[in-house]
Write a protein that holds these residues in place. Structure first.
Motif, PDB file in Angstrom:
ATOM      1  N   UNK A   1       5.082   7.183   0.446  1.00 46.45           N
ATOM      2  CA  UNK A   1       4.020   7.010  -0.281  1.00 46.45           C
ATOM      3  C   UNK A   1       4.944   5.669  -0.601  1.00 46.45           C
ATOM      4  N   UNK A   2       3.982   4.501  -0.203  1.00 51.01           N
ATOM      5  CA  UNK A   2       4.562   3.010  -0.778  1.00 51.01           C
ATOM      6  C   UNK A   2       3.128   2.843  -1.091  1.00 51.01           C
ATOM      7  N   UNK A   3       2.839   1.576  -2.468  1.00 54.30           N
ATOM      8  CA  UNK A   3       2.422   1.457  -3.218  1.00 54.30           C
ATOM      9  C   UNK A   3       2.293   0.286  -4.125  1.00 54.30           C
ATOM     10  N   UNK A   4       1.421  -0.441  -3.917  1.00 50.28           N
ATOM     11  CA  UNK A   4       1.680  -1.820  -5.009  1.00 50.28           C
ATOM     12  C   UNK A   4       1.954  -2.666  -4.187  1.00 50.28           C
ATOM     13  N   UNK A   5       1.954  -4.079  -4.974  1.00 45.40           N
ATOM     14  CA  UNK A   5       2.323  -5.251  -3.300  1.00 45.40           C
ATOM     15  C   UNK A   5       4.061  -4.845  -3.834  1.00 45.40           C
TER      16      UNK A   5
ATOM     17  N   UNK B   1      -2.496   0.013  -2.049  1.00 42.82           N
ATOM     18  CA  UNK B   1      -2.563  -0.983  -3.193  1.00 42.82           C
ATOM     19  C   UNK B   1      -2.304  -2.985  -2.358  1.00 42.82           C
ATOM     20  N   UNK B   2      -2.492  -2.646  -1.959  1.00 47.04           N
ATOM     21  CA  UNK B   2      -1.690  -3.921  -0.717  1.00 47.04           C
ATOM     22  C   UNK B   2      -0.615  -4.262  -0.523  1.00 47.04           C
ATOM     23  N   UNK B   3       0.494  -2.383  -0.479  1.00 49.55           N
ATOM     24  CA  UNK B   3       1.430  -3.057   0.192  1.00 49.55           C
ATOM     25  C   UNK B   3       1.568  -3.495   1.010  1.00 49.55           C
ATOM     26  N   UNK B   4       2.727  -4.329   1.906  1.00 47.79           N
ATOM     27  CA  UNK B   4       2.882  -4.609   3.478  1.00 47.79           C
ATOM     28  C   UNK B   4       3.760  -4.350   4.405  1.00 47.79           C
ATOM     29  N   UNK B   5       3.060  -3.352   4.713  1.00 51.09           N
ATOM     30  CA  UNK B   5       4.680  -2.780   5.714  1.00 51.09           C
ATOM     31  C   UNK B   5       4.416  -2.909   7.361  1.00 51.09           C
ATOM     32  N   UNK B   6       5.506  -3.377   8.036  1.00 52.38           N
ATOM     33  CA  UNK B   6       6.277  -3.301   9.535  1.00 52.38           C
ATOM     34  C   UNK B   6       6.971  -1.642   9.916  1.00 52.38           C
ATOM     35  N   UNK B   7       5.945  -0.880  10.831  1.00 50.82           N
ATOM     36  CA  UNK B   7       6.187   0.281  10.775  1.00 50.82           C
ATOM     37  C   UNK B   7       6.722   0.199  12.451  1.00 50.82           C
ATOM     38  N   UNK B   8       8.208   0.551  12.965  1.00 49.10           N
ATOM     39  CA  UNK B   8       8.520   0.315  13.982  1.00 49.10           C
ATOM     40  C   UNK B   8       9.288   1.585  14.710  1.00 49.10           C
ATOM     41  N   UNK B   9       9.504   1.639  15.572  1.00 44.82           N
ATOM     42  CA  UNK B   9       9.678   2.843  16.364  1.00 44.82           C
ATOM     43  C   UNK B   9      10.026   3.802  15.099  1.00 44.82           C
TER      44      UNK B   9
ATOM     45  N   UNK C   1      -5.860   2.742  -6.139  1.00 45.45           N
ATOM     46  CA  UNK C   1      -6.710   2.132  -7.285  1.00 45.45           C
ATOM     47  C   UNK C   1      -7.763   1.128  -7.105  1.00 45.45           C
ATOM     48  N   UNK C   2      -8.538   1.398  -7.903  1.00 45.13           N
ATOM     49  CA  UNK C   2      -9.559   0.181  -7.469  1.00 45.13           C
ATOM     50  C   UNK C   2      -9.683  -1.064  -8.261  1.00 45.13           C
TER      51      UNK C   2
END
Length: 300
Positions: free
Chosen positions: A126-130, A151-159, A176-177
């Motif tokens: 669970x990756x949450x928030x800026x 909630x605006x977390x930016x994730x690179x998920x590879x392999x 979160x609204x």
């Protein structure tokens, strides 16, 4: 520094902690609770505690550990980052057995690499928030959700391999609204056998390419939808059999999915970098902490 303190068996703030080759089990409370610390935890077995590792706003590395079977509704590893801090690293661990999350990361920068995560009643990750997250070569199976980005977390998920999670494989949502949806760039990954493979709400986004996603072909270059031919999924073996359509189909001509891993990965971080606010460096000699009592010794 407290030994046997509240809320953790090991409770620290603004300190240095190095655990190597230790065992901690059967604790009425958290295993390790560290705030603002430089923390290196390696080759560590922690089981049957409440939240096993609670690591906030520090310089954090957790590698080659087995973290399992927490009690009550607790995360196995909880990492809360700082906007100006170094990236936390959670790598090459076996993480299993909770009604809550395997890894719960809130804010900051985190690298999650080479872990096997299963048996989590909520989310494997669970990756949450800026903040930004890199999720690489993890196998997540048999959880409720595989990867959740919120909630605006930016994730690179590879392999990665996200397989046979009961509700979703990968999802990008607003929890979160007003905080915005999660943003996922998904590359070279297998998403197969989940309740829903890719889920986004109206604020989230998943950009998939060179992935094997079950069901309708996911939009994006290089995506396929074909049985990946796992070696023995019921036994937790997600290596690929000869003839798998994932072999040779990755963006670099290699293999889609998490496996095979490097058989002998090297530790990422150097030994402890002493923090200027700390006057002592503590290490735990490899002994057992069990049933709320410490049976080793402190080395300074």
């Amino acid at each position: 520094f407290q030994l046997g303190g509240d809320p953790g068996c090991l409770t620290l703030s603004d300190s240095n902690l190095e655990l190597d080759g230790c065992t901690l089990r059967d604790i009425a409370g958290e295993g390790v609770h560290a705030v603002g610390c430089t923390t290196r935890i390696r080759a560590y077995l922690i089981e049957r505690t409440e939240e096993a590792l609670s690591l906030d706003r520090g310089d954090t590395v957790v590698e080659y550990c087995t973290v399992r079977d927490v009690v009550e509704k607790s995360d196995l590893i909880d990492v809360n980052g700082a906007d100006d801090g170094p990236a936390a690293r959670i790598a090459y661990n076996h993480i299993s057995g909770t009604t809550d999350d395997g890894i719960d990361a809130d804010g900051g920068i985190i690298v999650i690499e080479g872990n096997v995560i299963h048996g989590c009643g909520d989310q494997a990750m669970s990756l949450v928030g800026e903040g930004s997250s890199t999720v690489r070569r993890n196998v997540c199976y048999g959880n409720t959700h595989g990867l959740s980005v919120k909630d605006s977390n930016v994730c690179l998920a590879e392999h990665n391999t996200f397989a046979f999670n009961t509700e979703t494989g990968v999802r990008a949502i607003e929890k979160t609204l007003g905080d915005g949806g999660g943003i996922v760039t998904l590359r070279d990954s297998i998403v197969w056998g989940n309740g829903v493979q890719l889920f986004v709400d109206e604020d989230g986004s998943i950009d998939a390419a060179y992935c094997d996603v079950e069901g309708a072909l996911a939009p994006g270059p290089g995506n396929i939808s074909a049985d990946p031919l796992f070696a023995d999924a019921p036994a937790g073996d997600f290596n690929l059999l000869d003839g798998s359509p994932c072999i040779g189909a990755a963006s670099d001509g290699g293999v889609i999915g998490a496996l095979p891993l490097d058989a002998s990965p090297q530790p990422y971080a150097p030994p402890l970098r002493i923090r200027s606010r700390t006057v002592s460096r503590f290490a735990i000699v490899p002994k057992v902490v069990s049933r709320g009592r410490f049976r080793g010794k402190l080395a300074r």
